[in-house]
Write a protein that holds these residues in place. Sequence first.
Motif, mmCIF file in Angstrom:
data_model
loop_
_atom_site.group_PDB
_atom_site.id
_atom_site.type_symbol
_atom_site.label_atom_id
_atom_site.label_comp_id
_atom_site.label_asym_id
_atom_site.label_seq_id
_atom_site.Cartn_x
_atom_site.Cartn_y
_atom_site.Cartn_z
ATOM 1 N N PHE A 83 0.816 -1.208 0.000
ATOM 2 C CA PHE A 83 0.000 0.000 0.000
ATOM 3 C C PHE A 83 0.851 1.259 0.000
ATOM 4 O O PHE A 83 2.037 1.238 0.326
ATOM 5 C CB PHE A 83 -0.962 0.025 1.192
ATOM 6 C CG PHE A 83 -0.292 0.174 2.536
ATOM 7 C CD1 PHE A 83 0.057 1.423 3.031
ATOM 8 C CD2 PHE A 83 -0.021 -0.943 3.314
ATOM 9 C CE1 PHE A 83 0.675 1.570 4.253
ATOM 10 C CE2 PHE A 83 0.600 -0.817 4.557
ATOM 11 C CZ PHE A 83 0.943 0.437 5.027
ATOM 12 N N ALA A 84 0.204 2.369 -0.347
ATOM 13 C CA ALA A 84 0.787 3.709 -0.239
ATOM 14 C C ALA A 84 -0.333 4.666 0.104
ATOM 15 O O ALA A 84 -1.454 4.540 -0.397
ATOM 16 C CB ALA A 84 1.463 4.127 -1.538
ATOM 17 N N ALA A 85 -0.041 5.623 0.981
ATOM 18 C CA ALA A 85 -1.056 6.560 1.456
ATOM 19 C C ALA A 85 -0.589 7.997 1.245
ATOM 20 O O ALA A 85 0.586 8.307 1.430
ATOM 21 C CB ALA A 85 -1.346 6.323 2.939
ATOM 22 N N GLY A 86 -1.510 8.866 0.862
ATOM 23 C CA GLY A 86 -1.187 10.267 0.638
ATOM 24 C C GLY A 86 -2.288 11.179 1.131
ATOM 25 O O GLY A 86 -3.413 10.748 1.399
ATOM 26 N N VAL A 87 -1.961 12.464 1.246
ATOM 27 C CA VAL A 87 -2.926 13.482 1.653
ATOM 28 C C VAL A 87 -2.622 14.745 0.854
ATOM 29 O O VAL A 87 -1.466 15.035 0.545
ATOM 30 C CB VAL A 87 -2.851 13.754 3.185
ATOM 31 C CG1 VAL A 87 -1.471 14.232 3.582
ATOM 32 C CG2 VAL A 87 -3.917 14.743 3.629
ATOM 33 N N LEU A 88 -3.655 15.481 0.489
ATOM 34 C CA LEU A 88 -3.467 16.708 -0.281
ATOM 35 C C LEU A 88 -4.640 17.641 -0.043
ATOM 36 O O LEU A 88 -5.690 17.225 0.462
ATOM 37 C CB LEU A 88 -3.364 16.410 -1.781
ATOM 38 C CG LEU A 88 -4.659 15.972 -2.496
ATOM 39 C CD1 LEU A 88 -4.572 16.302 -3.978
ATOM 40 C CD2 LEU A 88 -4.911 14.481 -2.322
ATOM 41 N N THR A 89 -4.469 18.912 -0.391
ATOM 42 C CA THR A 89 -5.597 19.824 -0.394
ATOM 43 C C THR A 89 -6.081 19.980 -1.825
ATOM 44 O O THR A 89 -5.294 20.032 -2.763
ATOM 45 C CB THR A 89 -5.237 21.204 0.180
ATOM 46 O OG1 THR A 89 -4.086 21.695 -0.494
ATOM 47 C CG2 THR A 89 -4.976 21.129 1.672
ATOM 48 N N LEU A 90 -7.398 20.052 -1.973
ATOM 49 C CA LEU A 90 -8.017 20.050 -3.294
ATOM 50 C C LEU A 90 -8.197 21.440 -3.866
ATOM 51 O O LEU A 90 -8.378 21.609 -5.071
ATOM 52 C CB LEU A 90 -9.388 19.357 -3.224
ATOM 53 C CG LEU A 90 -9.348 17.880 -2.841
ATOM 54 C CD1 LEU A 90 -10.736 17.396 -2.481
ATOM 55 C CD2 LEU A 90 -8.771 17.055 -3.973
ATOM 56 N N THR A 91 -8.196 22.459 -3.014
ATOM 57 C CA THR A 91 -8.444 23.824 -3.468
ATOM 58 C C THR A 91 -7.490 24.761 -2.746
ATOM 59 O O THR A 91 -6.677 24.345 -1.930
ATOM 60 C CB THR A 91 -9.888 24.262 -3.139
ATOM 61 O OG1 THR A 91 -10.011 24.412 -1.714
ATOM 62 C CG2 THR A 91 -10.908 23.242 -3.623
ATOM 63 N N GLY A 92 -7.627 26.044 -3.020
ATOM 64 C CA GLY A 92 -6.841 27.040 -2.301
ATOM 65 C C GLY A 92 -7.339 27.265 -0.889
ATOM 66 O O GLY A 92 -6.676 27.911 -0.097
#
Length: 436
Positions: free
Chosen positions: A71-80
């Motif tokens: 597995f691999a896991a990530g996190v991000l913001t979708l907008t400003g």
Amino acid sequence: MLSDEELMALVDRAINGSQQGAGRVSKSADLRTRLQGRPAPAQGPAVEPGECGVFQPHSAPTSSADLDMNFAAGVLTLTGAWSREAVAFVLARSAPRDTVVAADFAYADEQAATCASFRQASADSPPTTIRLLTVPELGERAYALVSSPAAAADTAPAASTVSLQVLKGTVSLGLSRQVPANPSDDELQSALAPLLGLAQKLVRELAGGAPAAAPPASAPASPPSEPASAHPAPAQPPSRQAPELQTPEQLARLLQGITGPNGSPAQVLEGRYTPTAPATPADPAAPHCIYDDAAYLASLGGAATVVAEIPGTGQEPYQISLRLIGLPAPSPDGSAFDRRAADLAGCTTVQEQLPSAGSRTWSPLKHPTVDTSGQTGYAVVYMLPDGTGVRHVLVGARKGRLCVETETKTLSDSAVQQAADGLAATINKVMARVGG
């Protein structure tokens, strides 16, 4: 079947692309070490009707049961924007195809109709209503759902969660994000759209062949759902000098050991640089009492930012959202933060421009008195016309080139001042680390 390293490279390429610092991929080896001592719950949630229990999306590793697959896991913001609702979680898992299908896609087509709406309950969380959402053709199999927890007595409804699960070959892709309580169908589709776009990107990457190597390791990472000790480490643009507090890594270090009023530690979610745009002087004729966070960030000219949160507890269920900004060289007409603070000070209502187009009104806008160690700042509380009765509390301050903006929620006017004081005290802890 893909290895941990191949999955890490896949997720990194999809969530970051050419935009360094847009998201963070955890090191799977570190996650495996952390998950060793976390057994899976002895009993899963009770689902009614029982046959609907096959719809269990998975967007973050949570226990030793996740160790059975790569597995691999990530996190991000979708907008400003910078609220919890703008954060998305991504989990890519790989195993022999039969194993992946049995784990995440063991449903017949007719069950999608039978389970259009069902309920789920567990011992440690309130009953939840789940609805399947319509999704376009994606990968080899895909479903999406929204989970809406029931409100407990004397509390506002909790945020809902939109989840998407996609099958492609020997890989299962899970994505999720939060949405406000009681979302409309249009709001759900708007929330689902960026998850669909990201999933399509991942599917295309899989179809084209996974990258051969994982992204360079940065700081030791925690699971995206519990990023207490993770620090984002985006690559620094070659042309940028690195004065104090001008990289996301430097900003993230300011949050090490910082706790909120409830004693919970700050958890870094993401670090990045704001888009670089030509500097434009402030327009005195610009409309006032408009809160446009995307335009605000775009005006910062490539500033380093870090987004974090302090989780809520049973007694204080609402988390604190934080954003730290390291301002570039001072502008002759003052910083965008100072202009925001001055503008909010004179408003009784505010029109918020939403990243997905449209707007909503903050009213009535009140201004609690707080004590921060900043040179400029603001404190406001407002309600939205959504009928929840939630008071949104925002406090921000600037000291030199460091800006700290915070947000939390509360349910009563009597709790507003305490909430605002708690935000100010958190800001002061951070400000104390940058000296005079």
